[in-house]
Structure formats: C-alpha cells, structure tokens
Design an enzyme around this catalytic site. Structure first.
Site: not given
Ligand code: THU
Length: 132
Positions: A42, A44, A53, A55, A88, A91
C-alpha cells in the site's frame, strides 16, 4: 508453489509499504501460471483518497508487466494484524475483473495462520458484465 511460501512473500514485502498516515502496512503477492510472483504494497497519500492498496498495486504492476486477465492463480495478503486481514471491497472488484471466481485468496494473521477463501466467497454476486 506452496501457499505458505506465497503468504510469507506477502508478509516480507509489507515492510516496503509507504504508510505514514495509517501505520498499517499491507503486502500482497500474486502467483502467476508461469510460477512467477508479482508483489505490491500500500502506498498512502496526504490526500487520503489517492491511497492505493497493496492488492491493487500488485495487480496493476502485473498488468503493466504484461500479464493478462486470467493470469492469476492465487493471491496472498498480509498485514501485521491479529486477525485475518481481508481485502477491501474496491480490491475485490479489481479481482472480479481480472481473476476467476475460483481463485484462492490466502489471508493470514500475526500467528502466521492461513485462511483460504475463493474470490467467489469474498465477492458473491459480483458485477462483471455490462451486457445485462
Ligand atoms: N489496505 C490495503 O492495502 N489492503 C487492504 O486490503 C486493506 C487496506 C491499506 C489502505 C491503507 O493504506 C491502510 O491499509 C489502512 O486502510
């Protein structure tokens, strides 16, 4: 490749996540039919909605590298979480676009246990077709 190895690859790569806001690193590792693996983390952004994310980073990297729809045998997802970390819903929708509903999705937790689900179990009644 054994699922344990794919899960450990997802766990190892989450150290590279860029997570200055959530401090919630996630790693993903996708297994391709040729035996190769594409990883993602991920990334940000101060404008939170611009965050990507792990994935989706992995899927978009795989497509960029030449893999096609259907070239995805399994995905493992790993955070540093007590419970199994599920993908999420955005994804899941990306997976529904590119992967078989039978594709295994491996979730893991801080005890390195593995929960195996299919994409269909994670996203029943997926929206996949404009010709309805
Ligand atoms: N996040 C992911 O990378 N994958 C997931 O399946 C759930 C959420 C990340 C997004 C964000 O950077 C952090 O987790 C908190 O939501």
């Amino acid at each position: 490749m054994e699922k344990e190895k794919l899960v450990e690859m997802a766990r190892d790569i989450n150290k590279r996540a860029y997570v200055p806001y959530s401090h919630f690193p996630v790693g993903a590792a996708i297994l391709h039919p040729d035996g190769k693996v594409t990883k993602g983390v991920n990334v940000e952004n101060v404008s939170f909605g611009a965050t990507n994310c792990a994935e989706r980073t992995a899927f978009f990297t795989a497509i960029t590298n030449g893999y096609k729809k259907g070239d995805f045998k399994a995905i493992a997802i790993a955070g540093d979480t007590e419970d199994f970390l599920p993908p999420c819903s955005i994804c899941r929708q990306v997976m529904a676009e590119l992967c078989s509903p039978e594709m295994p999705v491996y979730l893991t937790n801080e005890n390195h246990e593995i929960k195996e689900l299919t994409l269909r179990e994670l996203l029943p009644y997926a929206f996949t077709d404009l010709d309805m």
